[in-house]
Design an enzyme around this catalytic site. Structure first.
Site, PDB file in Angstrom:
ATOM      1  N   LYS A  49       0.820  -1.213   0.000  1.00  0.00           N
ATOM      2  CA  LYS A  49       0.000   0.000   0.000  1.00  0.00           C
ATOM      3  C   LYS A  49       0.857   1.269   0.000  1.00  0.00           C
ATOM      4  O   LYS A  49       0.380   2.341  -0.386  1.00  0.00           O
ATOM      5  CB  LYS A  49      -0.977   0.001   1.181  1.00  0.00           C
ATOM      6  CG  LYS A  49      -1.859  -1.249   1.270  1.00  0.00           C
ATOM      7  CD  LYS A  49      -2.549  -1.569  -0.035  1.00  0.00           C
ATOM      8  CE  LYS A  49      -3.451  -2.791  -0.002  1.00  0.00           C
ATOM      9  NZ  LYS A  49      -2.842  -4.069   0.389  1.00  0.00           N
ATOM     10  N   TYR A 260     -11.325 -15.444   3.531  1.00  0.00           N
ATOM     11  CA  TYR A 260     -10.381 -14.374   3.879  1.00  0.00           C
ATOM     12  C   TYR A 260      -9.858 -14.581   5.304  1.00  0.00           C
ATOM     13  O   TYR A 260     -10.650 -14.732   6.242  1.00  0.00           O
ATOM     14  CB  TYR A 260     -11.075 -13.009   3.769  1.00  0.00           C
ATOM     15  CG  TYR A 260     -10.159 -11.846   4.061  1.00  0.00           C
ATOM     16  CD1 TYR A 260      -9.380 -11.283   3.058  1.00  0.00           C
ATOM     17  CD2 TYR A 260     -10.062 -11.330   5.349  1.00  0.00           C
ATOM     18  CE1 TYR A 260      -8.533 -10.223   3.323  1.00  0.00           C
ATOM     19  CE2 TYR A 260      -9.213 -10.268   5.625  1.00  0.00           C
ATOM     20  CZ  TYR A 260      -8.457  -9.721   4.613  1.00  0.00           C
ATOM     21  OH  TYR A 260      -7.619  -8.681   4.880  1.00  0.00           O
ATOM     22  N   TYR A 286      -2.287 -12.842   3.180  1.00  0.00           N
ATOM     23  CA  TYR A 286      -2.049 -12.617   1.743  1.00  0.00           C
ATOM     24  C   TYR A 286      -0.857 -13.413   1.209  1.00  0.00           C
ATOM     25  O   TYR A 286      -1.006 -14.306   0.388  1.00  0.00           O
ATOM     26  CB  TYR A 286      -1.814 -11.126   1.468  1.00  0.00           C
ATOM     27  CG  TYR A 286      -2.971 -10.235   1.825  1.00  0.00           C
ATOM     28  CD1 TYR A 286      -3.981  -9.974   0.898  1.00  0.00           C
ATOM     29  CD2 TYR A 286      -3.063  -9.638   3.079  1.00  0.00           C
ATOM     30  CE1 TYR A 286      -5.044  -9.150   1.222  1.00  0.00           C
ATOM     31  CE2 TYR A 286      -4.123  -8.809   3.411  1.00  0.00           C
ATOM     32  CZ  TYR A 286      -5.115  -8.568   2.473  1.00  0.00           C
ATOM     33  OH  TYR A 286      -6.166  -7.755   2.803  1.00  0.00           O
TER      34      TYR A 286
HETATM   35  C1  LIG Z   1      -3.561  -5.348   0.261  1.00  0.00           C
HETATM   36  C2  LIG Z   1      -2.595  -6.470   0.211  1.00  0.00           C
HETATM   37  C3  LIG Z   1      -2.494  -7.294  -0.931  1.00  0.00           C
HETATM   38  C4  LIG Z   1      -3.432  -7.204  -2.096  1.00  0.00           C
HETATM   39  O1  LIG Z   1      -3.174  -6.126  -2.935  1.00  0.00           O
HETATM   40  P1  LIG Z   1      -4.372  -5.554  -3.840  1.00  0.00           P
HETATM   41  O2  LIG Z   1      -3.801  -4.428  -4.554  1.00  0.00           O
HETATM   42  O3  LIG Z   1      -5.449  -5.178  -2.858  1.00  0.00           O
HETATM   43  O4  LIG Z   1      -4.862  -6.637  -4.733  1.00  0.00           O
HETATM   44  C5  LIG Z   1      -1.523  -8.273  -0.952  1.00  0.00           C
HETATM   45  N1  LIG Z   1      -0.696  -8.455   0.099  1.00  0.00           N
HETATM   46  C6  LIG Z   1      -0.776  -7.711   1.209  1.00  0.00           C
HETATM   47  C7  LIG Z   1       0.158  -7.999   2.337  1.00  0.00           C
HETATM   48  C8  LIG Z   1      -1.724  -6.680   1.304  1.00  0.00           C
HETATM   49  O5  LIG Z   1      -1.792  -5.958   2.432  1.00  0.00           O
END
Ligand SMILES: *Cc1c(COP(=O)(O)O)cnc(C)c1O
Length: 337
Positions: A49, A260, A286
Site C-alpha cells: 500500500k 479471507y 495474503y
Molecule cells: C492489500 C494487500 C495485498 C493485495 O493487494 P491488492 O492491490 O489489494 O490486490 C496483498 N498483500 C498484502 C500484504 C496486502 O496488504
C-alpha cells in the site's frame, strides 16, 4: 504515458530489493525463484500500500484543503496501518473504519494503527460503505476536511504505484542472467494486479503475470475479472494510454481462496518454509497464501524446471502476531521437512 505528471509524495524506500531464494530453490528443488521485497518499502513495517499511497497522498495534497485521511479495511488491514503511517508522516489526521467489532486487545496492525495516532472505528454488523459515508459526514461536521481512500487503495490513482513498480522491476531485471517467465503475487482489491499488468504491457514485458486470489473464490470469478478490467481501463484513461483491457487480459488463480484470513496448512507451511529456509517472513492472510499457492503449483508441475519465477512479496508480516495460535499449534505438531 502520463505517469511522470501525476502528483506524488515520497513515503517509501525505493527501489525495494530483488533477491533470489537460493536455499529454498536448492532444498525444495524448485525452478529459480526470485523475490521482490515490497515488504521492505519502509513505511511503518512496509507493504504494497505504500506505493499506492505515494500517489494518493500526492493527489490529496494537490487538493490543498485536506487535513484528514479516511479509509476502511479488515481488522488486521495492512492498508489501514500504512495509511495511518502516511497520515502521520504528512501531518494529517487519520480515521480508520475497521471491519467487525472492537477486539479485547490491540494487536498486530491495530496496535500499530493506535501507535500511529489513527482514530479507530468499528463496523460491528453494519454496512461498511454506508458507515464510511457517515464517518466522512461526521468528520466534515466537526470542521475537518477529509480525503477518502477506497478499500485497499485500489482506484486508478492507487494503481499508478504498481505501474511505477513494474517499471522499477524491469530496470532491476536487466542485471539478471535470464528473463523472468512468471510473476506471482497475492491479488485482492486489484490495484496491484492492474498496475503490474499495465506497467508490464507498457514495458513490453514477456512473462506472465498471475495473481493468486485471496478473497474472491471461483464463484466470484466474473465479478473480480470485471473489477480488474474496469479499474485497468480507468487507469489507462488517467495515464492517457490508448489500449482497452478485457477480462481475459488478467490471469488470476482462484484455487486457493478458501476464506479471507483463514489460515490452513497451505499458508502455515509456506510461512514456515520461507522463514526457516531464507529468513524471510510472509504474512498469514495474503503472502502466506500466495506463496503457498506458488509452492503448490510447483509441486503440480505447472512450471518447467528451467523457468524463472518472481514472487512479489507485498508485505503484511505485522499481522503474524494476532494469528499466533494458528501458526504455533500446528508447528508443535510437525516441523516442515
Ligand atoms: C492489500 C494487500 C495485498 C493485495 O493487494 P491488492 O492491490 O489489494 O490486490 C496483498 N498483500 C498484502 C500484504 C496486502 O496488504
Amino acid at each position: 504515458m502520463k505517469l511522470e505528471q501525476q502528483p506524488k509524495v515520497s513515503l517509501g524506500f525505493l527501489p525495494t530489493p530483488l533477491q533470489e531464494l537460493t536455499r529454498l530453490g536448492k532444498i525444495l528443488n524448485t525452478p529459480r525463484i526470485f523475490i521482490k521485497r515490497d515488504d521492505q518499502t519502509g513505511l511503518a513495517f512496509g507493504g504494497n500500500k505504500t506505493r499506492k499511497l505515494e500517489y494518493l497522498l500526492g493527489d490529496a495534497l494537490n487538493h490543498g484543503d485536506i487535513d484528514t485521511l479516511i479509509t476502511t479495511g479488515a481488522v488486521q488491514s495492512n492498508h489501514c496501518r500504512q495509511t495511518a503511517a502516511a497520515a502521520a508522516k504528512m501531518g494529517l489526521r487519520c480515521e480508520l473504519l475497521l471491519g467487525g467489532s472492537q477486539p479485547n486487545d490491540l494487536d498486530g496492525n491495530t496496535l500499530l494503527d493506535y501507535l500511529l495516532g489513527a482514530n479507530l472505528h468499528w463496523t460491528e454488523s453494519n454496512d461498511s460503505q454506508l458507515m464510511l459515508k457517515d464517518l466522512a459526514e461526521k468528520v466534515r461536521a466537526s470542521g475537518y476536511k477529509p480525503y477518502i481512500i477506497p478499500y485497499g487503495a485500489s482506484n486508478p490513482i492507487g494503481a499508478l504505484g504498481y505501474v511505477n513498480a513494474m517499471i522499477e522491476l524491469i530496470q532491476q531485471l536487466q542485471t539478471l542472467p535470464s528473463p523472468i517467465d512468471y510473476i506471482i503475487f497475492a491479488s485482492c482489491s486489484g490495484g496491484t494486479q492492474v498496475g503490474l499488468q499495465i506497467g508490464a504491457d507498457f514495458m513490453n514485458f514477456k512473462g506472465q503475470i498471475i495473481g493468486i486470489s485471496i478473497d474472491s473464490d471461483v464463484s466470484q470469478k466474473n465479478k473480480y475479472q470485471e473489477l480488474l478490467t474496469n479499474l485497468a481501463n480507468e487507469t489507462c484513461d488517467l495515464l492517457q494510454l490508448p489500449q482497452t483491457y478485457h477480462n481475459q487480459n488478467f490471469t488470476v488463480n482462484y484455487d486457493y481462496a478458501k476464506g479471507y484470513g483463514v489460515v490452513g496448512d497451505l499458508e502455515r507451511n509456506a510461512i514456515l518454509q520461507l522463514a526457516q529456509l531464507e529468513g524471510i517472513l510472509l504474512d498469514p492472510v495474503y503472502t502466506g497464501r500466495a506463496f503457498g499457492g506458488l509452492l503448490d503449483l510447483i509441486n503440480k508441475n505447472f512450471f518447467k524446471k528451467e523457468d524463472s519465477i518472481l514472487f512479489w512479496h507485498t508485505g503484511g508480516s505485522s499481522a503474524l502476531f494476532p494469528y499466533r495460535e494458528k501458526l504455533i499449534n500446528e508447528k508443535l505438531k510437525g516441523h516442515p521437512s
